[in-house]
Design an enzyme around this catalytic site. Structure first.
Site, PDB file in Angstrom:
ATOM      1  N   ASP A 491      33.625  37.700  42.931  1.00 28.75           N
ATOM      2  CA  ASP A 491      32.758  38.789  43.376  1.00 28.75           C
ATOM      3  C   ASP A 491      33.509  39.738  44.310  1.00 28.75           C
ATOM      4  OD1 ASP A 491      30.129  40.075  44.246  1.00 28.75           O
ATOM      5  OD2 ASP A 491      30.857  39.230  46.131  1.00 28.75           O
ATOM      6  N   GLU A 546      35.681  41.271  39.777  1.00 31.23           N
ATOM      7  CA  GLU A 546      34.653  42.304  39.760  1.00 31.23           C
ATOM      8  C   GLU A 546      35.053  43.449  40.681  1.00 31.23           C
ATOM      9  OE1 GLU A 546      30.118  43.174  41.225  1.00 31.23           O
ATOM     10  OE2 GLU A 546      31.667  42.203  42.422  1.00 31.23           O
TER      11      GLU A 546
END
Length: 557
Positions: A491, A546
């Protein structure tokens, strides 16, 4: 076509997510962002990397599963002093899909990449002389299949020369000084890890020393908290008496206590017991959930979470039955959130997801499922991104064994299971998270404003800290070893790689935007370390980064 972001080379993937009506766009990091969830708030670019040949709304209840431990109320005896330390002022039906990502033809690059930093000897440099070395301690939750796999020799290839990237893209030659510097820092850290820790393979097994480990004669608990003045292990097992089991500290700031088995040979801490560490710090006395805790629950009717000593009897531990599926040439990924996967207005469970959602995902033609919100988070509305307990699967959905059963069933169906892992930041909660864990602002995180993400209202890791590297590398390995995930979607890597965190910055594709003083070299080197560790141990594992950034709350970068 290849696309380069801050020295990380991956195949370019265009529009990778399709957002349904009930999907979450932008991974809200705090409730202050809940009103800004517009379609174009964030732009996301997802990159898949192939291994190199070199190498909430219901937060007051626990998930409705028969297996979820319900230790009951903690009562007045548990933490009478916890209020003395307060947090410092701080600043579906339509899946989200990655369509037909071709990973077969990817180049064998690694994530490149920390400013000059001091070398630190291991906190376990004298581990051979430990008081309890006669009994080899092992991390909790080991099962037969895990032990069998670990019997094989494990090694991580040494770093290469780091020059192949210039053959792939000659335009990078103009940034050679910057890129070579970063790679030199990476090689320096690898060399120091080899010198002080016995290699990256050993360094990434911190959970075998820190946290709770059990041997034939008892339980050892260790915690790195150099800022604490005193520490004691408290819990149901000793009636929350801070004088019963005081801990001793070594020269590296690691607190330790050994609890021998009871007279009948049973563990001193029963399975399912609530546990915390009480520390006297410069900021006051506080009761915290152990940083390496493997399970944490919020008892019905209570707001704070409690750490759980999770070590079920052998006959109750889940044993994996199915091997990892072979990685497909083309990934078709279904992004999911267990809690929001039910058609009913409730928080779904691992068991229901296993039985009802996984078959549907398989039927729809996907070959991988990416699961959000696995790591425990006290604020449900964060969608799992404000992590408090990094080694603990969220108790809202069930027990650790329930999660293992889910992953095993996915493997039986031929589905890869990717974990949405959060190493870009952490919850700023003080009592149930890592923030101010030992009473200092600069324990796991950077101090001052550098350690706070002003938009996400969360803490930012100090990737130049030796023990933070141990914690995060071990965390990634733990999920692969213990739960048999097939890889990760990391993330918010943009927030990690740049000091501006990708906020209010317009990335146009000019290489000058990616190589320069805005680069957080320490974070980039961490990404290189974790990537090499993952693919060195699991060559078939999938790693995804990401990229999320924003110019203004209503514009995409």
């Amino acid at each position: 076509m290849l696309f380069c972001v801050s020295g990380l080379r991956f195949p370019r993937v265009s529009p990778v997510y399709r957002f349904g009506a009930s999907s979450f766009n932008g991974a809200s990091r705090s409730c202050s962002l809940s009103l800004l969830l517009k379609k174009h708030h964030f732009s996301r670019r997802i990159f898949i990397e192939k291994s190199s040949s070199y190498s909430a709304f219901s937060s007051l209840t626990v998930a409705a599963s028969k297996k979820v431990l319900d230790p009951g109320g903690q009562g007045d005896a548990s933490s009478p002093m916890t209020d003395q330390l307060e947090s410092p002022s701080t600043i579906s039906d339509d899946p989200q899909v990655i369509h037909n990502v071709d990973i077969e033809g990817m180049e064998d690059d690694k994530m490149i990449a920390v400013e000059e930093q001091e070398s630190f000897p291991s906190v376990f440099a004298n581990s051979d002389e430990e008081a309890h070395a006669e009994e080899p301690s092992v991390p909790l939750h080991r099962n037969a299949s895990t032990e069998k796999s670990e019997a094989k020799p494990r090694s991580i290839p040494p770093p290469g020369e780091g020059q192949k990237i210039y053959e792939i893209d000659s335009l990078l030659l103009g940034f050679r000084n910057h890129i070579d510097y970063r790679y030199a820092q990476y090689k320096k850290i690898r060399k120091e890890i080899d010198k002080y820790e016995g290699g990256l393979e050993v360094f990434s097994r911190g959970y075998e020393k820190l946290g709770f480990t059990r041997s034939e004669t008892g339980i050892t608990y260790r915690e790195w908290a150099p800022g604490a003045k005193s520490a004691a292990l408290i819990g149901d097992f000793n009636n929350w008496n801070p004088s019963a089991d005081t801990m001793s500290q070594n020269e590296f700031g690691v607190w330790e206590i050994f609890l021998p088995n009871t007279a009948d040979g049973s563990p001193a801490i029963p399975h399912g017991s609530r546990v915390k560490i009480r520390m006297e710090t410069r900021s006051g006395v506080k009761d915290s959930i152990p940083a390496w805790i493997k399970f944490s629950v919020q008892a019905p009717g209570e707001i704070p979470y409690s750490g759980i000593y999770y070590d079920p009897p052998e006959e109750e531990k889940y044993v994996f039955k199915h091997p990892h599926p072979k990685r497909p040439k083309s990934l078709r990924i279904y992004e999911s959130h267990v809690g929001m996967s039910s058609m009913e207005p409730l928080i779904n469970t691992y068991a229901n997801f296993r039985d009802n959602v996984l078959p549907r995902i398989k039927r729809l033609g996907y070959n991988a499922v990416q699961i959000m919100a696995i790591q425990e988070h006290s604020y449900y509305a964060s969608f799992g991104y404000h992590v408090t307990n990094f080694f603990a699967p969220s108790s809202r959905f069930g027990t650790p064994d329930d999660l293992k059963s889910l992953i095993d069933r996915a493997h039986e169906l031929g589905l890869l299971v990717l974990m949405d892992i959060v190493h870009s930041h952490a919850s700023n909660n003080v009592l149930d998270g890592l923030n101010m864990f030992d009473g200092t602002d600069a324990h796991y995180f950077h101090s001052g404003s550098k350690g706070h993400h002003w938009m996400w209202d969360s803490r930012l890791f100090n990737y130049g800290s030796w023990e933070v590297l141990r914690f995060l590398l071990s965390n990634a390995r733990w999920w692969l070893e213990e739960y048999k995930f097939d890889g990760f979607r990391f993330d918010g890597v943009t927030s990690m790689m740049y000091t501006h965190h990708g906020l209010q910055v317009a990335f146009t594709g000019n290489y000058n935007e990616y190589f320069g003083y805005a680069t957080d070299v320490e974070a980039v080197v961490y990404l290189m370390l974790v990537n090499d560790m993952i693919h060195g141990l699991y060559p078939e594992a999938v790693t995804i980064g990401e990229d999320v950034c924003s110019i203004t709350p209503f514009e995409s970068c």
